[in-house]
Design a protein around this motif. Structure first.
Motif, PDB file in Angstrom:
ATOM      1  N   UNK A 119      24.097  46.808  42.021  1.00 44.42           N
ATOM      2  CA  UNK A 119      24.431  45.964  41.413  1.00 44.42           C
ATOM      3  C   UNK A 119      25.432  45.011  40.471  1.00 44.42           C
ATOM      4  N   UNK A 120      26.832  45.912  40.388  1.00 48.82           N
ATOM      5  CA  UNK A 120      27.756  45.832  39.787  1.00 48.82           C
ATOM      6  C   UNK A 120      27.614  46.000  38.469  1.00 48.82           C
TER       7      UNK A 120
ATOM      8  N   UNK B 274      36.706  37.074  38.856  1.00 49.51           N
ATOM      9  CA  UNK B 274      36.090  38.057  38.172  1.00 49.51           C
ATOM     10  C   UNK B 274      34.868  37.976  38.127  1.00 49.51           C
ATOM     11  N   UNK B 275      34.350  36.622  38.786  1.00 50.10           N
ATOM     12  CA  UNK B 275      32.621  36.997  38.960  1.00 50.10           C
ATOM     13  C   UNK B 275      32.508  37.656  40.097  1.00 50.10           C
ATOM     14  N   UNK B 276      32.880  38.227  40.994  1.00 51.71           N
ATOM     15  CA  UNK B 276      32.509  38.976  41.619  1.00 51.71           C
ATOM     16  C   UNK B 276      33.824  40.601  41.733  1.00 51.71           C
ATOM     17  N   UNK B 277      34.581  40.126  41.278  1.00 51.02           N
ATOM     18  CA  UNK B 277      35.441  41.924  41.206  1.00 51.02           C
ATOM     19  C   UNK B 277      35.881  41.603  39.773  1.00 51.02           C
ATOM     20  N   UNK B 278      34.168  42.071  39.550  1.00 49.65           N
ATOM     21  CA  UNK B 278      34.071  42.598  37.581  1.00 49.65           C
ATOM     22  C   UNK B 278      34.986  43.496  37.399  1.00 49.65           C
ATOM     23  N   UNK B 279      35.594  43.822  36.627  1.00 51.14           N
ATOM     24  CA  UNK B 279      36.393  44.520  35.524  1.00 51.14           C
ATOM     25  C   UNK B 279      37.654  44.167  36.270  1.00 51.14           C
ATOM     26  N   UNK B 280      38.146  43.222  37.312  1.00 54.00           N
ATOM     27  CA  UNK B 280      39.483  42.902  38.304  1.00 54.00           C
ATOM     28  C   UNK B 280      40.105  42.062  36.931  1.00 54.00           C
ATOM     29  N   UNK B 281      41.299  42.342  36.095  1.00 54.70           N
ATOM     30  CA  UNK B 281      41.909  41.536  35.112  1.00 54.70           C
ATOM     31  C   UNK B 281      42.675  40.147  36.752  1.00 54.70           C
ATOM     32  N   UNK B 282      43.112  39.071  36.085  1.00 52.41           N
ATOM     33  CA  UNK B 282      43.240  37.868  37.101  1.00 52.41           C
ATOM     34  C   UNK B 282      44.889  38.565  36.592  1.00 52.41           C
TER      35      UNK B 282
ATOM     36  N   UNK C 202      38.503  52.025  52.710  1.00 53.24           N
ATOM     37  CA  UNK C 202      37.064  53.694  52.264  1.00 53.24           C
ATOM     38  C   UNK C 202      36.180  52.625  51.646  1.00 53.24           C
ATOM     39  N   UNK C 203      34.998  53.223  51.528  1.00 49.13           N
ATOM     40  CA  UNK C 203      33.848  52.783  50.759  1.00 49.13           C
ATOM     41  C   UNK C 203      33.779  52.933  49.892  1.00 49.13           C
ATOM     42  N   UNK C 204      34.342  53.986  48.521  1.00 52.03           N
ATOM     43  CA  UNK C 204      33.637  53.743  47.150  1.00 52.03           C
ATOM     44  C   UNK C 204      34.813  52.870  46.778  1.00 52.03           C
TER      45      UNK C 204
ATOM     46  N   UNK D 267      31.799  46.011  42.166  1.00 53.63           N
ATOM     47  CA  UNK D 267      31.741  44.251  42.631  1.00 53.63           C
ATOM     48  C   UNK D 267      30.329  44.246  43.179  1.00 53.63           C
ATOM     49  N   UNK D 268      29.741  43.997  42.517  1.00 55.11           N
ATOM     50  CA  UNK D 268      28.226  44.244  43.160  1.00 55.11           C
ATOM     51  C   UNK D 268      27.470  44.051  44.079  1.00 55.11           C
ATOM     52  N   UNK D 269      27.790  44.471  45.011  1.00 57.33           N
ATOM     53  CA  UNK D 269      27.805  44.364  46.461  1.00 57.33           C
ATOM     54  C   UNK D 269      28.350  46.307  47.043  1.00 57.33           C
TER      55      UNK D 269
END
Length: 376
Positions: free
Chosen positions: A30-31, A131-139, A67-69, A22-24
């Motif tokens: 930055x993702x 997936x635009x924000x949750x990069x790498x997550x498959x719907x 958690x954070x990471x 995720x980018x943030x």
């Protein structure tokens, strides 16, 4: 600051592993790619039992596995850990936050049968937008896991970060969540668009090679924007060009110096209302480090290179070692009732140039509490 005897809530990071970018999120740039010096750690069942003694657990009302990471679902001992908590104190409420994109359907079916926890699935849109924000997550994986959990009696919440690219889908997503059997559909304003008294107009996204990919824009509806730290409507425009990691943020900190003569001394008079103290809560990271909150625990992995994280890390390393606040080596009581927590409070009487912890001011400014502004 909170004392050991007052603790009623614990936020714990069971793992710093994650399948998403995720980018943030501070674990990646930055993702695009994981921060190279990121430490990957996961707490074991034995670690958890040794840290959480029976007397301590019996006094807890709430445990948040987030958690954070990382994503707590990637802790292989998670089911055993929740069973352990329930065996010692069945009244302790447990909540897990996940992107929902890992483990098998069978795992989720089995986990649901324990009926010991509430799971928050972070799903930011529908099939064409999540997936635009949750990069790498498959719907498809997220939805089949959620169905498996809910259909076997699991209590689930759909949590939705609102951006420009998904705000038109709120009603459709809410209806879909009800169809799937989610108990709640919760809207949340995202981190990533705020910068002290300013605000960002977009969130930069890069690819795995470090090259600019695209921007994620904030929601257009004013009620969906996170303005927790913004005292004006001014927005800082991001330029469409490639920058080394963290360079853009450092440019903005330079702007603060130009405007105020120092990076943070314009915040010196900010009154702090500590959320950890108010909530009677502590944070424990994946390595076993005990902190007043996740915002200070954010710096424990050394993954973030933001000026406030670096300042806190330098402050900490001048006074303590990581072992001195590690619950694998000392009891939670020894750490919380030691001078580490009180030293943080003592810093609030100083200027930021002289050692006041910037993170405390940024996150717990009175009446500008960043968490209070997140929920719609």
């Amino acid at each position: 600051m909170i004392r050991y005897e007052e603790i009623k809530r614990v936020h714990i990071e069971l793992s710093s592993m994650c399948n998403a970018a995720c980018p943030s999120c501070p674990r990646n740039v930055d993702g695009g790619y994981t921060v190279p010096w990121m430490k990957i750690e996961t707490m074991s069942y034995n670690d958890f039992v040794n840290i959480f003694h029976h007397d301590f657990l019996r006094n807890l009302d709430f445990i948040l596995f987030c958690g954070n990471y990382g994503d707590p679902i990637l802790c292989k001992d998670l089911p055993k850990i929740t069973e352990y908590v329930n065996s010692i104190n069945p009244k302790t409420f447990m909540r897990i936050h996940t992107n929902g994109g890992v483990r098998s359907v069978e795992w989720w079916e089995s986990f649901a049968l324990s009926k010991k926890v509430e799971v928050v699935f972070s799903i930011d849109g529908l099939e064409d937008t999540n997936h635009i924000y949750r990069r790498g997550v498959v719907w498809d994986k997220v939805i089949e896991n959620a169905k498996a959990f809910i259909s076997n009696g699991g209590k689930a919440i759909w949590e939705y970060l609102i951006f420009k690219h998904n705000e038109h889908q709120l009603e459709e997503a809410k209806a879909f969540s009800e169809k799937l059997g989610f108990e709640k559909f919760r809207l949340k304003r995202p981190f990533g668009f705020e910068f002290y008294q300013y605000g960002f107009n977009s969130m930069r996204v890069i690819n795995k090679d470090g090259k600019f990919s695209h921007y994620i824009e904030e929601a257009t509806n004013a009620n969906h924007k996170n303005k927790a730290l913004s005292s004006t409507d001014e927005k800082l425009t991001r330029e469409n060009f490639d920058l080394p990691p963290f360079a853009y943020e450092n440019m903005l900190y330079d702007a603060l110096i130009t405007d105020h003569g120092s990076k943070f001394d314009f915040l010196n008079d900010t009154e702090i209302q500590c959320m950890a103290s108010d909530n009677k809560e502590i944070y424990i990271d994946a390595s076993g480090g005990v902190h007043p909150c996740c915002f200070l625990g954010h710096s424990s992995n050394n993954a973030s290179a933001s000026p406030e994280a670096v300042q806190y890390l330098n402050w900490f390393e001048e006074r303590y070692t990581s072992d001195s606040i590690n619950a694998k080596k000392h009891t939670i009581k020894e750490i919380v009732n030691g001078d580490y927590f009180q030293s943080i409070v003592d810093s609030w009487n100083k200027t930021h140039s002289d050692g006041r912890i910037i993170t405390c001011t940024k996150m717990c400014a009175k009446n500008k509490n960043i968490k209070d502004k997140l929920w719609v």
